[in-house]
Design an enzyme around this catalytic site. Structure first.
Site, PDB file in Angstrom:
ATOM      1  N   SER A  24      20.563 -37.384  17.323  1.00 60.57           N
ATOM      2  CA  SER A  24      19.743 -37.356  18.532  1.00 60.57           C
ATOM      3  C   SER A  24      20.222 -36.303  19.530  1.00 60.57           C
ATOM      4  O   SER A  24      19.410 -35.579  20.114  1.00 60.57           O
ATOM      5  CB  SER A  24      19.677 -38.738  19.189  1.00 60.57           C
ATOM      6  N   LYS A 205      33.650 -42.986  30.181  1.00 57.67           N
ATOM      7  CA  LYS A 205      32.454 -43.723  30.649  1.00 57.67           C
ATOM      8  C   LYS A 205      31.870 -44.568  29.509  1.00 57.67           C
ATOM      9  O   LYS A 205      31.247 -45.604  29.740  1.00 57.67           O
ATOM     10  CB  LYS A 205      31.426 -42.780  31.283  1.00 57.67           C
ATOM     11  N   ASP A 258      27.704 -39.538  34.661  1.00 52.85           N
ATOM     12  CA  ASP A 258      27.512 -40.057  33.305  1.00 52.85           C
ATOM     13  C   ASP A 258      27.761 -41.563  33.254  1.00 52.85           C
ATOM     14  O   ASP A 258      27.108 -42.297  32.490  1.00 52.85           O
ATOM     15  CB  ASP A 258      28.449 -39.315  32.348  1.00 52.85           C
ATOM     16  N   SER A 268      21.422 -46.310  25.977  1.00 53.08           N
ATOM     17  CA  SER A 268      22.826 -46.031  25.617  1.00 53.08           C
ATOM     18  C   SER A 268      23.270 -46.878  24.433  1.00 53.08           C
ATOM     19  O   SER A 268      23.154 -48.106  24.434  1.00 53.08           O
ATOM     20  CB  SER A 268      23.742 -46.300  26.808  1.00 53.08           C
ATOM     21  N   GLU A 295      30.320 -43.982  20.266  1.00 53.89           N
ATOM     22  CA  GLU A 295      31.666 -43.390  20.235  1.00 53.89           C
ATOM     23  C   GLU A 295      32.734 -44.302  20.829  1.00 53.89           C
ATOM     24  O   GLU A 295      33.893 -44.255  20.446  1.00 53.89           O
ATOM     25  CB  GLU A 295      31.670 -42.059  21.002  1.00 53.89           C
TER      26      GLU A 295
HETATM   27  N1  LIG Z   1      22.666 -39.230  21.946  1.00 54.23           N
HETATM   28  C1  LIG Z   1      22.989 -38.948  23.182  1.00 54.23           C
HETATM   29  O1  LIG Z   1      22.283 -39.305  24.132  1.00 54.23           O
HETATM   30  C2  LIG Z   1      24.231 -38.150  23.461  1.00 54.23           C
HETATM   31  C3  LIG Z   1      24.325 -37.459  24.664  1.00 54.23           C
HETATM   32  C4  LIG Z   1      25.472 -36.736  24.946  1.00 54.23           C
HETATM   33  C5  LIG Z   1      26.493 -36.680  24.022  1.00 54.23           C
HETATM   34  N2  LIG Z   1      26.364 -37.357  22.856  1.00 54.23           N
HETATM   35  C6  LIG Z   1      27.465 -37.222  21.894  1.00 54.23           C
HETATM   36  O2  LIG Z   1      27.030 -36.416  20.823  1.00 54.23           O
HETATM   37  C7  LIG Z   1      27.759 -36.733  19.643  1.00 54.23           C
HETATM   38  C8  LIG Z   1      26.783 -36.927  18.493  1.00 54.23           C
HETATM   39  O3  LIG Z   1      26.018 -38.074  18.803  1.00 54.23           O
HETATM   40  P1  LIG Z   1      24.496 -38.279  18.454  1.00 54.23           P
HETATM   41  O4  LIG Z   1      23.921 -39.030  19.583  1.00 54.23           O
HETATM   42  O5  LIG Z   1      23.806 -37.047  18.057  1.00 54.23           O
HETATM   43  O6  LIG Z   1      24.704 -39.254  17.212  1.00 54.23           O
HETATM   44  P2  LIG Z   1      23.630 -39.723  16.156  1.00 54.23           P
HETATM   45  O7  LIG Z   1      24.135 -40.972  15.583  1.00 54.23           O
HETATM   46  O8  LIG Z   1      22.281 -39.701  16.769  1.00 54.23           O
HETATM   47  O9  LIG Z   1      23.675 -38.556  15.084  1.00 54.23           O
HETATM   48  C9  LIG Z   1      24.835 -38.213  14.397  1.00 54.23           C
HETATM   49  C10 LIG Z   1      24.484 -37.196  13.342  1.00 54.23           C
HETATM   50  O10 LIG Z   1      25.662 -36.854  12.616  1.00 54.23           O
HETATM   51  C11 LIG Z   1      25.409 -37.055  11.221  1.00 54.23           C
HETATM   52  N3  LIG Z   1      26.653 -37.454  10.592  1.00 54.23           N
HETATM   53  C12 LIG Z   1      27.154 -38.707  10.413  1.00 54.23           C
HETATM   54  N4  LIG Z   1      28.332 -38.644   9.768  1.00 54.23           N
HETATM   55  C13 LIG Z   1      28.569 -37.317   9.543  1.00 54.23           C
HETATM   56  C14 LIG Z   1      29.599 -36.600   8.919  1.00 54.23           C
HETATM   57  N5  LIG Z   1      30.642 -37.220   8.376  1.00 54.23           N
HETATM   58  N6  LIG Z   1      29.512 -35.259   8.889  1.00 54.23           N
HETATM   59  C15 LIG Z   1      28.471 -34.611   9.413  1.00 54.23           C
HETATM   60  N7  LIG Z   1      27.442 -35.236  10.013  1.00 54.23           N
HETATM   61  C16 LIG Z   1      27.502 -36.566  10.078  1.00 54.23           C
HETATM   62  C17 LIG Z   1      24.330 -38.123  11.144  1.00 54.23           C
HETATM   63  O11 LIG Z   1      23.648 -38.036   9.920  1.00 54.23           O
HETATM   64  C18 LIG Z   1      23.467 -37.713  12.336  1.00 54.23           C
HETATM   65  O12 LIG Z   1      22.601 -36.665  11.988  1.00 54.23           O
HETATM   66  C19 LIG Z   1      28.567 -37.993  19.994  1.00 54.23           C
HETATM   67  O13 LIG Z   1      29.893 -37.623  20.265  1.00 54.23           O
HETATM   68  C20 LIG Z   1      27.908 -38.519  21.253  1.00 54.23           C
HETATM   69  O14 LIG Z   1      28.802 -39.200  22.103  1.00 54.23           O
HETATM   70  C21 LIG Z   1      25.265 -38.070  22.541  1.00 54.23           C
HETATM   71  O1  LIG Z   2      24.067 -43.434  23.976  1.00 50.08           O
HETATM   72  P1  LIG Z   2      25.478 -43.241  24.442  1.00 50.08           P
HETATM   73  O2  LIG Z   2      26.089 -44.502  24.945  1.00 50.08           O
HETATM   74  O3  LIG Z   2      26.300 -42.519  23.424  1.00 50.08           O
HETATM   75  O4  LIG Z   2      25.398 -42.284  25.722  1.00 50.08           O
HETATM   76  C1  LIG Z   2      24.727 -41.087  25.595  1.00 50.08           C
HETATM   77  C2  LIG Z   2      25.201 -40.054  26.572  1.00 50.08           C
HETATM   78  O5  LIG Z   2      26.583 -39.847  26.445  1.00 50.08           O
HETATM   79  C3  LIG Z   2      24.832 -40.369  27.988  1.00 50.08           C
HETATM   80  O6  LIG Z   2      25.244 -39.300  28.813  1.00 50.08           O
END
Ligand SMILES: NC(=O)c1ccc[n+]([C@@H]2O[C@H](COP(=O)([O-])OP(=O)(O)OC[C@H]3O[C@@H](n4cnc5c(N)ncnc54)[C@H](O)[C@@H]3O)[C@@H](O)[C@H]2O)c1
Ligand SMILES: O=P(O)(O)OC[C@H](O)CO
Length: 381
Positions: A24, A205, A258, A268, A295
């Site tokens: 995402s 956070k 955040d 979240s 996370e």
């Molecule tokens: N989603 C949010 O709103 C958001 C916002 C800011 C920061 N983040 C951070 O971004 C990072 C990624 O989160 P996300 O929300 O995209 O997660 P997610 O669960 O939506 O997606 C994770 C992606 O990584 C892939 N994946 C899983 N295991 C893997 C591996 N071993 N090697 C390679 N790819 C792999 C999955 O298939 C998926 O495409 C996290 O650290 C999260 O905290 C997320």
């Molecule tokens: O969905 P969460 O809890 O990983 O939060 C997403 C982003 O980190 C919000 O800033």
């Protein structure tokens, strides 16, 4: 494309970027960059997801209902994604970053491109922040590394709801270059050089958001949540400052901003995981039910280890860990102001002392000790 998006496309026109990880946040960040004028290639682990993004301009699993820009394409071949990339963005689950970097390293051997962490975790085994893992595995100049953080719930941003973020790098030049690319009519990037504070804001956070989820799951109300958010921010600041952050970073978008977004939003995943814990599900059940990365669950243990090493008390985070381990009833969670029986004197400090805060005092003491011991390491508080 909205008018705001169209206006800002000129700014980073034609820059070639790669985004590694098409969940995402990776996909949403790819859209931010493409809407800012960059040519974006996503790397997705699964070929069928890469195909959906490239051909249908959709990522229906992670961003239902969102149309992705035409300037965004995708592949499941790392080498193709990185070919000619002038900036590289990383957005995989934190616990998998190291293994992914091992595959990236030979492909980036001749590259000088900035590498940007979009992740908000610490590595469970080492306690390292993501920028530190990048530096170790790519063996690159830390000035090439940047991190992005802030109140950034992916789906809201994918819907082009106006949002701000922080881009931090040791190098002002790198931070500026990344911020120019990660900017469009609905997304604004601020810049700083406090990598530690910016990264830890995003990590910490999550832990407080799990606590808020627990409170929601139990059915407690707004007083409990406000108390935990407020005291949680103190824990975040104490911890981050003791580990080298600037306190003002924790008062900004990457800290307080955040914290508010993540604690308030049902979007979240950390909050959702906490809610399930509060409803009485055990750790394994919660992990099974989570479709996406939360996370906070993996960061709890290493953060508490770092806190103990730095002499920082984190009573709220300790309680979240106990709930997760099944050693505390979620209904017993409380915004403890102190871990001992003393009446807390003033909100800001952990040790009942007035002034600018326990963490600042301890950081100063540590610097003084280090100086006194000729830089051979500080005594523990
Ligand atoms: N989603 C949010 O709103 C958001 C916002 C800011 C920061 N983040 C951070 O971004 C990072 C990624 O989160 P996300 O929300 O995209 O997660 P997610 O669960 O939506 O997606 C994770 C992606 O990584 C892939 N994946 C899983 N295991 C893997 C591996 N071993 N090697 C390679 N790819 C792999 C999955 O298939 C998926 O495409 C996290 O650290 C999260 O905290 C997320
Ligand atoms: O969905 P969460 O809890 O990983 O939060 C997403 C982003 O980190 C919000 O800033």
């Amino acid at each position: 494309m909205t008018r705001r998006t169209a206006l800002s496309r000129r700014e980073a026109s034609g820059l070639r970027v790669a985004v590694i990880g098409a969940g995402s946040w990776g996909t949403t960040f790819g859209k931010i960059l493409a809407d800012g004028g960059a040519q974006v290639t996503m790397w997705a682990r699964r070929p069928e997801l890469a195909q959906e993004i490239a051909e249908a301009k959709r990522n229906s699993q992670y961003l239902p209902g969102i149309n992705l820009p035409r300037a965004m394409t995708a592949t499941h071949q790392l080498a193709l994604a990185l070919d000619g990339a002038e900036q590289v963005y990383l957005s995989v689950p934190s616990q998998s970053l190291r293994e992914n970097l091992k595959a990236l390293r030979p492909l980036l051997a001749d590259s000088e491109a900035p590498v940007v962490s979009l992740m908000k975790g610490v590595e469970r085994r080492t306690g390292l922040r993501m920028s530190q893992v990048i530096e170790q595995e790519l063996r690159c100049d830390p000035d090439r590394i940047a991190v992005a953080s802030g109140p950034n719930l992916a789906l809201e941003i994918a819907r082009e709801q106006p949002t701000a973020a922080v881009i931090a790098s040791n190098s002002q030049e790198t931070a500026d270059a990344v911020a120019r690319a990660a900017r469009n009519g609905y997304f604004r990037s601020f810049v700083n050089t406090d990598v530690i504070g910016t990264e830890f804001g995003g990590v910490l956070k999550n832990l407080i958001a799990v606590a808020i989820g627990i409170v929601d799951g139990v059915g407690y109300g707004e007083n409990t949540k406000a108390s935990i958010i407020t005291r949680g921010l103190v824990e975040m600041t104490d911890f981050a400052v003791a580990n080298g952050a600037q306190p003002e970073t924790l008062q900004g978008l990457a800290g307080l901003g955040d914290l508010i977004a993540t604690c308030q939003s049902p979007l979240s995943r950390n909050n959702t995981a906490g809610r399930l814990l509060g409803q009485g599900y055990g750790y394994q059940d919660v992990v099974k039910q989570m479709q996406q990365t939360a996370e906070g669950l993996a960061s709890l243990a290493p953060v508490l280890q770092l806190a103990r090493a730095a002499g920082v008390e984190m009573p709220i985070v300790e309680q979240v860990k106990m709930v997760l381990d099944g050693t505390m009833d979620p209904r017993d969670i409380a915004p403890h102001l102190t871990t001992d029986d003393d009446t807390p004197q003033g909100e800001r400090t952990q040790n009942g002392q007035a002034g600018s805060g326990g963490a600042l005092r301890r950081a100063f003491q540590r610097a003084f000790d280090q100086f006194r011991h000729g830089g051979r390491g500080a005594a523990r508080d």
